[in-house]
Design an enzyme around this catalytic site. Structure first.
Site, PDB file in Angstrom:
ATOM      1  N   HIS A   1      -0.367   4.946  -1.221  1.00  0.00           N
ATOM      2  CA  HIS A   1       0.523   4.746  -2.371  1.00  0.00           C
ATOM      3  C   HIS A   1       1.499   5.910  -2.490  1.00  0.00           C
ATOM      4  O   HIS A   1       2.718   5.710  -2.619  1.00  0.00           O
ATOM      5  CB  HIS A   1      -0.330   4.628  -3.641  1.00  0.00           C
ATOM      6  CG  HIS A   1       0.446   4.489  -4.907  1.00  0.00           C
ATOM      7  ND1 HIS A   1       0.581   3.286  -5.565  1.00  0.00           N
ATOM      8  CD2 HIS A   1       1.132   5.397  -5.651  1.00  0.00           C
ATOM      9  CE1 HIS A   1       1.316   3.462  -6.649  1.00  0.00           C
ATOM     10  NE2 HIS A   1       1.659   4.744  -6.726  1.00  0.00           N
ATOM     11  N   GLU A   2       0.971   7.136  -2.447  1.00  0.00           N
ATOM     12  CA  GLU A   2       1.839   8.303  -2.587  1.00  0.00           C
ATOM     13  C   GLU A   2       2.727   8.492  -1.353  1.00  0.00           C
ATOM     14  O   GLU A   2       3.886   8.903  -1.477  1.00  0.00           O
ATOM     15  CB  GLU A   2       1.001   9.557  -2.842  1.00  0.00           C
ATOM     16  CG  GLU A   2       0.185   9.515  -4.130  1.00  0.00           C
ATOM     17  CD  GLU A   2       1.038   9.291  -5.377  1.00  0.00           C
ATOM     18  OE1 GLU A   2       2.227   9.684  -5.371  1.00  0.00           O
ATOM     19  OE2 GLU A   2       0.532   8.709  -6.348  1.00  0.00           O
TER      20      GLU A   2
ATOM     21  N   HIS B   1       5.813   6.351  -1.742  1.00  0.00           N
ATOM     22  CA  HIS B   1       6.835   6.991  -2.575  1.00  0.00           C
ATOM     23  C   HIS B   1       7.626   8.016  -1.761  1.00  0.00           C
ATOM     24  O   HIS B   1       8.857   8.051  -1.790  1.00  0.00           O
ATOM     25  CB  HIS B   1       6.175   7.714  -3.755  1.00  0.00           C
ATOM     26  CG  HIS B   1       5.683   6.829  -4.849  1.00  0.00           C
ATOM     27  ND1 HIS B   1       6.470   5.862  -5.441  1.00  0.00           N
ATOM     28  CD2 HIS B   1       4.480   6.782  -5.493  1.00  0.00           C
ATOM     29  CE1 HIS B   1       5.773   5.250  -6.390  1.00  0.00           C
ATOM     30  NE2 HIS B   1       4.566   5.789  -6.437  1.00  0.00           N
TER      31      HIS B   1
END
Length: 203
Positions: A28-29, A32
């Site tokens: 997820h990170e 980003h």
């Protein structure tokens, strides 16, 4: 209930859930960071965040919360909105939840295609469920979550107010209190989406 309670009850399930959480949060990170990097913001790369290495993304306090409370978080990826513009910021904010949707879709396809043993069913259903939780939770439009930044990009005046709130030293505590107070409603929304997905797969 935290993950540690699961360790004594079902060690195998603990290992599967812990690994699935760590890897899903890291992905997820990373999403980003990768999106920001591709869109011209060097900030995540400067901080070494354009990587799938979980160590770069895990937050010590957030990890402890996962172990003892069952709710936690990873380290937010630093970005510079001035390098991204309005729509770039929107896509960077959306990249995290979209990465979890992608993982959930892959798990759903594998559940339909693979011959399922008890272990593969446990792994795929765990990864699927965790990524649905991460996607839905992060899309909630409250400060510090991706949903608020997506909303802020769509409504710039609101985005400025949200950014000012997030810059306050007490913002994290207030958001945690809000999540705690409305955890039942948030959990209900997540369970509804999980049930819909599982019903759609037919497992």
């Amino acid at each position: 209930m935290g993950l540690l309670s699961l360790l004594s009850e079902n060690p195998l399930a603990f290992v599967v859930v812990a690994l699935a959480l760590v890897l899903s949060l890291a992905f997820h990170e990373f999403a980003h960071a990768w999106a920001a990097d591709r869109l011209g913001d060097p900030t995540p790369r400067r901080y070494g965040r354009v990587t799938l290495n979980p160590i770069k993304h895990l937050d010590p306090f957030g990890t402890l919360l996962l172990l003892f409370v069952g709710f936690g978080f990873a380290r937010p990826v630093p970005i510079n909105p001035n390098n991204l513009g309005r729509w770039g910021t929107l896509w960077v904010s959306a990249a995290g939840p979209l990465s979890n949707v992608l993982i959930a879709v892959v798990c759903a396809v594998l559940l339909k295609l693979l011959p399922l043993t008890s272990l593969t069913l446990l792994i795929l259903m765990t990864v699927l469920s965790i990524n649905i939780v991460l996607a839905v939770f992060n899309l909630i439009p409250i400060p510090l979550l991706d949903g608020s930044r997506i909303l802020g990009a769509l409504v710039p005046s609101l985005g400025r107010s949200l950014a000012q709130f997030e810059a306050q030293p007490f913002s994290f505590v207030l958001v945690m209190v809000f999540i705690f107070l409305f955890s039942g409603q948030i959990g209900g929304i997540i369970r509804t989406v999980q049930g819909w997905v599982v019903g759609l797969i037919g497992i």
